[in-house]
Design an enzyme around this catalytic site. Structure first.
Site, PDB file in Angstrom:
ATOM      1  N   ARG A   1      77.934  56.360  14.391  1.00 34.51           N
ATOM      2  CA  ARG A   1      77.537  57.151  15.566  1.00 34.51           C
ATOM      3  C   ARG A   1      78.091  56.602  16.870  1.00 34.51           C
ATOM      4  NH1 ARG A   1      73.612  57.784  11.790  1.00 34.51           N
ATOM      5  NH2 ARG A   1      72.736  55.774  12.330  1.00 34.51           N
TER       6      ARG A   1
ATOM      7  N   GLU B   1      68.847  43.799   7.683  1.00 36.29           N
ATOM      8  CA  GLU B   1      67.440  43.465   7.509  1.00 36.29           C
ATOM      9  C   GLU B   1      67.206  42.919   6.089  1.00 36.29           C
ATOM     10  OE1 GLU B   1      65.206  46.714   8.985  1.00 36.29           O
ATOM     11  OE2 GLU B   1      63.318  45.591   8.894  1.00 36.29           O
TER      12      GLU B   1
HETATM   13  P1  AMP Z   1      71.143  46.919  13.672  1.00 43.28           P
HETATM   14  O1  AMP Z   1      72.322  46.274  13.015  1.00 43.28           O
HETATM   15  O2  AMP Z   1      69.858  46.613  13.001  1.00 43.28           O
HETATM   16  O3  AMP Z   1      71.114  46.649  15.157  1.00 43.28           O
HETATM   17  O4  AMP Z   1      71.317  48.481  13.478  1.00 43.28           O
HETATM   18  C1  AMP Z   1      72.152  49.204  14.308  1.00 43.28           C
HETATM   19  C2  AMP Z   1      72.860  50.315  13.599  1.00 43.28           C
HETATM   20  O5  AMP Z   1      72.007  51.008  12.675  1.00 43.28           O
HETATM   21  C3  AMP Z   1      73.323  51.333  14.620  1.00 43.28           C
HETATM   22  O6  AMP Z   1      74.685  51.625  14.340  1.00 43.28           O
HETATM   23  C4  AMP Z   1      72.432  52.542  14.421  1.00 43.28           C
HETATM   24  O7  AMP Z   1      73.209  53.716  14.302  1.00 43.28           O
HETATM   25  C5  AMP Z   1      71.662  52.308  13.124  1.00 43.28           C
HETATM   26  N1  AMP Z   1      70.186  52.320  13.304  1.00 43.28           N
HETATM   27  C6  AMP Z   1      69.343  51.285  13.048  1.00 43.28           C
HETATM   28  N2  AMP Z   1      68.061  51.622  13.261  1.00 43.28           N
HETATM   29  C7  AMP Z   1      68.072  52.898  13.686  1.00 43.28           C
HETATM   30  C8  AMP Z   1      67.045  53.812  14.098  1.00 43.28           C
HETATM   31  N3  AMP Z   1      65.742  53.487  14.111  1.00 43.28           N
HETATM   32  N4  AMP Z   1      67.428  55.051  14.511  1.00 43.28           N
HETATM   33  C9  AMP Z   1      68.735  55.387  14.515  1.00 43.28           C
HETATM   34  N5  AMP Z   1      69.735  54.584  14.124  1.00 43.28           N
HETATM   35  C10 AMP Z   1      69.426  53.345  13.712  1.00 43.28           C
END
Ligand code: AMP
Length: 171
Positions: free
Chosen positions: A58, A95
């Site tokens: 995205r 995670e």
């Molecule tokens: P992170 O690596 O945990 O920071 O996750 C970030 C990536 O996961 C981004 O590219 C987001 O598109 C997606 N993502 C993670 N959590 C969400 C959420 N609650 N809503 C939408 N996209 C998320």
């Protein structure tokens, strides 16, 4: 305009317990999309950078228009197996478990300054992995720009030392 009103929350997607922030509701409204792109472009302008790195998937919704506005080169950061040329990979923490991202091996030249753009900062793993990948090929991270930040997941702590800016924050 309150941008938060234009983000749709989908409970339990893609799995139980996740509050998914659906940003397609930004794209579908030209006035809202314009405001988001204008704000990202304005903030991007403050950084000294050579190239924009767009995070799959995205990040691809926002980064190209900012690159177009600022007439900057753009390169994709992708999941494995999507890029056709020779690539460099980086593993990063999710995670649960590990993810891998990659770029073309000629996407970033040594000492080039990269501005990373993605849609959302959650735990910060994806962004941290992208920073490490840019540095692995000799580039430097000028900053990171995202539309949404889930502050309660404390992604910023993982990104200590990097400049991270987000437009919309959830506490
Ligand atoms: P992170 O690596 O945990 O920071 O996750 C970030 C990536 O996961 C981004 O590219 C987001 O598109 C997606 N993502 C993670 N959590 C969400 C959420 N609650 N809503 C939408 N996209 C998320």
């Amino acid at each position: 305009m309150n941008l938060k009103e234009h983000i749709r929350n989908i409970p339990n997607f893609p799995k139980q317990g996740i509050q998914f922030k659906d940003l397609s509701t930004i794209l579908i409204d030209p006035a809202v999309f314009s405001q988001v792109i204008d704000e990202l472009t304005e903030r991007a302008q403050k950084y000294d950078f050579d190239k924009i790195g767009a995070l799959e998937s995205r990040g691809f919704w926002f980064a190209p228009t900012v690159a177009y506005n600022l007439k900057k080169p753009l390169f994709p950061i992708r999941k494995p197996g999507k890029l056709p040329g020779k690539t460099v990979q980086q593993a990063y923490k999710l995670e649960y478990g590990e993810g891998i991202i990659e770029i073309h091996d000629d996407a970033v030249n040594p000492e080039e300054k990269v501005l990373l753009i993605d849609d959302l900062l959650a735990t910060g793993g994806t962004l941290k992995g992208s920073c490490s990948l840019v540095e692995k090929v000799g580039g430097r991270v000028a900053g990171c720009l995202l539309v949404v930040e889930l502050e309660f997941l404390k992604g910023r702590e993982l990104l200590e030392g990097y400049k991270v800016e987000t437009l919309i924050k959830y506490r």
